[in-house]
Design an enzyme around this catalytic site. Structure first.
Site, short mmCIF file in Angstrom:
data_model
loop_
_atom_site.label_atom_id
_atom_site.label_comp_id
_atom_site.label_asym_id
_atom_site.label_seq_id
_atom_site.Cartn_x
_atom_site.Cartn_y
_atom_site.Cartn_z
N LYS A 101 45.11 16.44 37.65
CA LYS A 101 43.68 16.69 37.84
C LYS A 101 42.89 15.38 37.80
CE LYS A 101 43.43 19.30 34.14
NZ LYS A 101 44.84 19.18 33.65
N ARG A 121 37.93 25.46 29.91
CA ARG A 121 39.30 25.74 29.48
C ARG A 121 39.43 27.11 28.85
NH1 ARG A 121 41.00 20.08 28.99
NH2 ARG A 121 43.17 19.98 28.40
N ARG A 133 53.27 8.65 31.46
CA ARG A 133 51.88 8.31 31.78
C ARG A 133 51.37 7.13 30.94
NH1 ARG A 133 47.10 12.64 31.64
NH2 ARG A 133 47.85 12.98 29.52
N ARG A 141 49.17 7.94 25.50
CA ARG A 141 48.39 8.80 24.62
C ARG A 141 49.25 9.46 23.54
NH1 ARG A 141 44.77 12.32 28.77
NH2 ARG A 141 45.42 13.96 27.31
P1 AP5 Z 1 46.94 13.07 35.33
O1 AP5 Z 1 46.14 12.91 36.57
O2 AP5 Z 1 46.60 12.24 34.15
O3 AP5 Z 1 47.04 14.62 34.91
P2 AP5 Z 1 45.95 15.60 34.29
O4 AP5 Z 1 46.11 16.91 34.94
O5 AP5 Z 1 44.59 14.97 34.34
O6 AP5 Z 1 46.52 15.67 32.80
P3 AP5 Z 1 45.83 15.57 31.37
O7 AP5 Z 1 46.97 15.49 30.39
O8 AP5 Z 1 44.83 14.46 31.29
O9 AP5 Z 1 45.14 16.90 31.25
P4 AP5 Z 1 44.79 17.66 30.02
O10 AP5 Z 1 43.95 18.69 30.61
O11 AP5 Z 1 45.87 18.14 29.16
O12 AP5 Z 1 44.13 16.53 29.05
P5 AP5 Z 1 42.61 16.26 28.66
O13 AP5 Z 1 42.44 14.82 28.56
O14 AP5 Z 1 41.70 17.05 29.52
O15 AP5 Z 1 48.49 12.83 35.75
C1 AP5 Z 1 49.53 12.85 34.78
C2 AP5 Z 1 50.59 11.78 35.12
O16 AP5 Z 1 51.24 12.16 36.33
C3 AP5 Z 1 49.99 10.38 35.39
O17 AP5 Z 1 50.89 9.42 34.90
C4 AP5 Z 1 49.91 10.29 36.92
O18 AP5 Z 1 50.05 8.95 37.40
C5 AP5 Z 1 51.09 11.15 37.35
N1 AP5 Z 1 50.86 11.88 38.59
C6 AP5 Z 1 49.72 12.47 39.01
N2 AP5 Z 1 49.91 13.10 40.19
C7 AP5 Z 1 51.21 12.90 40.52
C8 AP5 Z 1 52.03 13.33 41.61
N3 AP5 Z 1 51.55 14.07 42.61
N4 AP5 Z 1 53.33 12.95 41.61
C9 AP5 Z 1 53.85 12.19 40.60
N5 AP5 Z 1 53.11 11.76 39.53
C10 AP5 Z 1 51.81 12.12 39.49
O19 AP5 Z 1 42.53 16.92 27.21
C11 AP5 Z 1 43.13 16.33 26.07
C12 AP5 Z 1 42.74 17.13 24.84
O20 AP5 Z 1 41.30 17.10 24.65
C13 AP5 Z 1 43.08 18.62 24.87
O21 AP5 Z 1 44.41 18.87 24.46
C14 AP5 Z 1 42.04 19.20 23.89
O22 AP5 Z 1 42.41 18.94 22.55
C15 AP5 Z 1 40.80 18.36 24.19
N6 AP5 Z 1 39.95 18.94 25.24
C16 AP5 Z 1 39.64 18.37 26.44
N7 AP5 Z 1 38.84 19.18 27.15
C17 AP5 Z 1 38.65 20.28 26.40
C18 AP5 Z 1 37.93 21.49 26.62
N8 AP5 Z 1 37.25 21.71 27.75
N9 AP5 Z 1 37.96 22.43 25.63
C19 AP5 Z 1 38.63 22.22 24.48
N10 AP5 Z 1 39.33 21.11 24.22
C20 AP5 Z 1 39.34 20.14 25.16
#
Ligand code: AP5
Length: 220
Positions: A15, A90, A129, A162
């Site tokens: 994403k 979420r 990552r 991370r």
């Molecule tokens: P990346 O683009 O980083 O993936 P992503 O979907 O953004 O993954 P995240 O882990 O950031 O999402 P998340 O929703 O769990 O974390 P968030 O920070 O929101 O890609 C991943 C890897 O794959 C990278 O290395 C990239 O280079 C590679 N890649 C990408 N596309 C590729 C492809 N096509 N082929 C090969 N490789 C590829 O949340 C973290 C924490 O914050 C949560 O656990 C929660 O505690 C809190 N939080 C955040 N938002 C909320 C909310 N709305 N409500 C409650 N808690 C929240």
């Protein structure tokens, strides 16, 4: 064309990768609640302190804190700007809250894009990552490394692995996604916004192409 888009999908599906690329290309506002929470932690705010343990354990931060965070952040966004929500909403409570916030601003969700890939692929991506501490850019030691080890190609900031990308926490994040966020798929299937599905189990350029097509944008 100004639009409000939600990027929905499990952790590691790409994403952030896709949102950054689209925002760089069309100048929209990338709103990642994960990035906003990590900034709050770095700044040592009350929200940052309350979120730390939950985030490191792979649990969700409470809905009321997230909705306050998003409402505050949107005050600094131009009313006509395109907005790409990444990692938000979420839960169905967050989705309802978002509808209310947008309605107050005379806007609505235009499109929801669901990115899908198998769990084994997500686990592999997260283990490799590397995330920039300064901007939202992500790299991967297995697929797409930065040009200089440990330094972000986009802004020159430091890259980190991370804490919540450790294998046990990734497993918990996938469970939390299934139990608390996956219900949003049927929620948005029955919503005025149109939902599109994009396979993220293909090279990032192909995902980007499919993403743009889903939004009715030309290839650029
Ligand atoms: P990346 O683009 O980083 O993936 P992503 O979907 O953004 O993954 P995240 O882990 O950031 O999402 P998340 O929703 O769990 O974390 P968030 O920070 O929101 O890609 C991943 C890897 O794959 C990278 O290395 C990239 O280079 C590679 N890649 C990408 N596309 C590729 C492809 N096509 N082929 C090969 N490789 C590829 O949340 C973290 C924490 O914050 C949560 O656990 C929660 O505690 C809190 N939080 C955040 N938002 C909320 C909310 N709305 N409500 C409650 N808690 C929240």
């Amino acid at each position: 064309m100004s639009m409000v888009v939600i990027l929905l999908g499990p952790p590691g599906v790409g994403k952030g990768t896709q949102a950054v690329r689209l925002a760089d290309s069309m100048g929209g506002e990338h709103v990642s609640t994960g990035d906003l929470l990590r900034a709050a932690r770095r700044d040592g705010t009350e929200l940052g302190k309350k979120s730390k343990e939950l985030m490191d354990a792979g649990e969700l931060v409470p809905d009321d804190l997230i909705l306050d965070l998003v409402r505050d952040h949107l005050k600094g966004v131009a009313p006509e700007a395109s907005i790409l929500f990444d990692g938000f909403p979420r839960t169905t409570a967050q989705a309802d809250g978002l509808d209310r916030v947008l309605e107050e601003a005379g806007r609505r969700v235009d499109k929801v894009v669901l990115f899908e890939a198998p769990d084994e692929e997500l686990t592999k991506r997260l283990s490799g990552r590397r995330s920039c501490m300064e901007c939202a850019a992500v790299f991967n030691v297995s697929f797409k490394d930065s040009e200089v080890d440990g330094i972000c190609d986009r802004c020159g900031g430091p890259l980190i692995h991370r804490v919540d990308d450790e294998p046990e926490t990734v497993m918990r994040r996938l469970e939390v996604y299934q139990s608390q966020t996956a219900p949003l798929v049927s929620h948005y299937e029955n919503h005025d916004a149109k939902m599109a599905r994009v396979s993220a189990d293909q090279p990032a350029d192909d995902v980007y192409r499919a993403f743009r097509t889903a939004l009715g944008l030309d290839w650029a």
